[in-house]
Write an enzyme that holds these catalytic residues in place. Structure first.
Site, short mmCIF file in Angstrom:
data_model
loop_
_atom_site.label_atom_id
_atom_site.label_comp_id
_atom_site.label_asym_id
_atom_site.label_seq_id
_atom_site.Cartn_x
_atom_site.Cartn_y
_atom_site.Cartn_z
N ARG A 244 0.82 -1.23 0.00
CA ARG A 244 0.00 0.00 0.00
C ARG A 244 0.85 1.27 0.00
NH1 ARG A 244 -2.34 -3.66 -1.01
NH2 ARG A 244 -4.04 -4.66 0.12
N SER B 49 -11.43 1.59 3.23
CA SER B 49 -10.72 1.29 4.49
C SER B 49 -10.14 2.58 5.06
CB SER B 49 -9.56 0.33 4.23
OG SER B 49 -10.05 -0.89 3.79
N GLU C 6 -5.32 5.11 6.28
CA GLU C 6 -5.02 4.87 4.87
C GLU C 6 -5.50 6.07 4.05
OE1 GLU C 6 -5.12 0.92 3.07
OE2 GLU C 6 -6.74 1.68 1.81
P1 NAP Z 1 -9.61 -9.31 4.49
O1 NAP Z 1 -9.70 -10.13 3.25
O2 NAP Z 1 -10.57 -9.53 5.62
O3 NAP Z 1 -8.12 -9.37 5.05
C1 NAP Z 1 -7.76 -8.71 6.25
C2 NAP Z 1 -6.25 -8.77 6.38
O4 NAP Z 1 -5.81 -10.13 6.36
C3 NAP Z 1 -5.53 -8.07 5.25
O5 NAP Z 1 -4.38 -7.47 5.81
C4 NAP Z 1 -5.15 -9.17 4.31
O6 NAP Z 1 -3.93 -8.90 3.63
C5 NAP Z 1 -4.90 -10.33 5.26
N1 NAP Z 1 -5.20 -11.60 4.61
C6 NAP Z 1 -6.40 -12.23 4.55
N2 NAP Z 1 -6.28 -13.41 3.89
C7 NAP Z 1 -4.99 -13.53 3.54
C8 NAP Z 1 -4.25 -14.50 2.82
N3 NAP Z 1 -4.84 -15.64 2.37
N4 NAP Z 1 -2.93 -14.29 2.62
C9 NAP Z 1 -2.33 -13.16 3.06
N5 NAP Z 1 -2.99 -12.19 3.74
C10 NAP Z 1 -4.29 -12.37 3.97
O7 NAP Z 1 -9.64 -7.77 4.06
P2 NAP Z 1 -10.82 -6.77 3.72
O8 NAP Z 1 -10.66 -5.62 4.63
O9 NAP Z 1 -12.15 -7.46 3.58
O10 NAP Z 1 -10.37 -6.31 2.26
C11 NAP Z 1 -10.40 -7.19 1.15
C12 NAP Z 1 -9.15 -7.00 0.33
O11 NAP Z 1 -9.15 -5.67 -0.21
C13 NAP Z 1 -7.86 -7.16 1.13
O12 NAP Z 1 -6.93 -7.78 0.31
C14 NAP Z 1 -7.48 -5.72 1.44
O13 NAP Z 1 -6.11 -5.53 1.62
C15 NAP Z 1 -7.94 -5.04 0.15
N6 NAP Z 1 -8.13 -3.59 0.31
C16 NAP Z 1 -7.21 -2.78 -0.29
C17 NAP Z 1 -7.30 -1.41 -0.18
C18 NAP Z 1 -6.28 -0.57 -0.88
O14 NAP Z 1 -5.59 -1.00 -1.77
N7 NAP Z 1 -6.14 0.67 -0.49
C19 NAP Z 1 -8.33 -0.85 0.54
C20 NAP Z 1 -9.27 -1.70 1.12
C21 NAP Z 1 -9.14 -3.08 1.03
P3 NAP Z 1 -3.88 -7.95 2.34
O15 NAP Z 1 -4.20 -6.57 2.79
O16 NAP Z 1 -2.47 -8.10 1.88
O17 NAP Z 1 -4.85 -8.50 1.36
#
Ligand code: NAP
Length: 358
Positions: free
Chosen positions: A167, A242, A337
């Site tokens: 990020r 987020s 963020e």
């Molecule tokens: P989530 O899928 O509930 O995941 C929460 C956290 O656990 C995140 O830090 C995610 O890493 C990590 N995680 C979950 N499963 C994983 C796996 N199999 N391997 C490695 N790490 C894992 O997250 P959420 O809040 O519902 O969001 C869904 C996705 O959208 C996530 O990937 C999140 O990062 C992404 N997102 C990105 C942004 C952005 O780019 N600004 C904003 C909002 C959400 P990661 O963050 O590395 O995925």
């Protein structure tokens, strides 16, 4: 916001997805590179500061923002090179990100399908190296087209020079303010390999009867369904996605956390373990709580929602309470963020809720 250059006193209430009341001293919407150059040169001449607004989906705006709000409206998707295996594209900074994903999967090109339905523009994507469900934009980025602010020269910064990490990139750290992003060069694959190891995506694909997807559009559809279910639609519930980053804690810290919370998931990261900010906020009891007009979204507590009539000051107050509580309970410092614009106050644990704008 209308198209044009040098529009004075422009309301941004409907241009930011949080729906917060804000006014910019000037707004400029340059539609091509030369217009952008002219605007920046003029701003420099007048001694005006400028800031960039893409889709307005990752911002917390203060009520009065001085200087020039630049909204690059450079559009277009152009194929630069095509081979049997992949296709290289130049995409304008003003293109809507999800429209690009739809276009790519429509062609059967793969690499960004896991990033479906992320709000915002293509120009904003590399700044925070947008990522979701195991895929980051850095992986398919060949380079970033920029305008150097110092001499208004054009350049294609190769991906290796962009300092992409979780990020983050040089555009929000070491090179902040040095460049204006005018486009993105991406390389997408013609050979689809599904990236479906995240439980949410795998589960949705199974639900769709597609345990073994054969086309990027199927993964994009699964991601879209998951996101629609979990995340509030900003058109109805103002929000900036987020609000906090997922924190990375040291290995020792993670072990301590797991002693208290045995089922806390942790994912190996560069300097320890990445943990879910949403889970910590939930454990601290904030999920579904409302203070004034601001609600911690019940289905995804990482999202703060403006239920109507909220202000930046109210968002800051609630965000700071959450940060303080999470520090007190888990010794984890959550970092926003969202980008703060026109707000002099930084969100951090134990800082005063007074003397802020908004
Ligand atoms: P989530 O899928 O509930 O995941 C929460 C956290 O656990 C995140 O830090 C995610 O890493 C990590 N995680 C979950 N499963 C994983 C796996 N199999 N391997 C490695 N790490 C894992 O997250 P959420 O809040 O519902 O969001 C869904 C996705 O959208 C996530 O990937 C999140 O990062 C992404 N997102 C990105 C942004 C952005 O780019 N600004 C904003 C909002 C959400 P990661 O963050 O590395 O995925």
């Amino acid at each position: 916001v209308r198209d044009g250059l040098w529009m004075p006193s422009v309301r941004l209430d409907r241009a930011n997805t949080f729906g917060l009341p804000a006014e910019a001293e000037f707004v400029c919407r340059p539609k091509h590179l030369d217009e952008l150059r002219t605007v920046v040169a003029e701003a420099q001449k007048r001694g005006l500061e400028w800031w960039v607004m893409g889709g307005g989906s990752n911002l917390l705006l203060g009520p009065q923002i001085g200087g020039v709000c630049l909204m690059p409206a450079i559009t277009g998707i152009k194929v630069v090179v095509e081979t049997e295996d992949d296709v290289t594209l130049d995409v304008g900074a003003g293109v809507n990100w999800h429209e690009l994903v739809r276009f790519a999967v429509g062609q059967g090109w793969s690499g960004i399908e896991n990033l479906a339905l992320i709000p915002g523009t293509v120009g904003a994507a590399p700044i925070q190296n947008i990522g979701a469900y195991g895929v980051e934009i850095a992986e398919s980025t060949v380079g970033v087209h920029v305008l150097r602010c110092a001499d208004l020269g054009q350049e294609l910064l190769p991906a290796e020079a962009c300092g992409f990490s979780y990020r983050s990139s040089v555009f929000k750290t070491t090179a902040k303010g040095r460049y204006l992003i005018t486009g993105l060069r991406l390389c997408l694959s013609r050979r689809f390999v599904a990236r479906d190891d995240y439980p949410d995506v795998a589960q949705e694909l199974r639900r769709m009867g597609l345990a073994q997807p054969v086309h990027p559009a199927q993964v994009a559809e699964a991601v879209t369904r998951v996101r629609r279910r979990k995340l509030p639609d900003w058109r109805r519930f103002g929000n900036a996605g987020s609000f906090f980053q997922n924190p990375v804690v040291s290995t020792e810290h993670f072990a301590r956390l797991q002693r208290d919370i045995p089922d806390l998931a942790g994912y190996p990261a560069a300097k320890g373990y990445k943990v879910s900010a949403a889970r910590l906020i939930d454990l601290a009891g904030w999920k579904g709580r409302r203070e004034g007009a601001i609600l911690v979204w019940p289905r995804q507590p990482l999202v703060l929602v403006n239920t109507g009539g909220g202000t930046a000051s109210q968002v800051l107050t609630l965000a700071e309470r959450i940060v303080n509580d999470v520090v007190r309970r888990f010794a984890v410092q959550l970092v926003p963020e969202v980008q703060l614009v026109g707000i002099s106050h930084a969100i951090s644990a134990e800082s005063s809720a007074q003397d802020r704008q908004g």
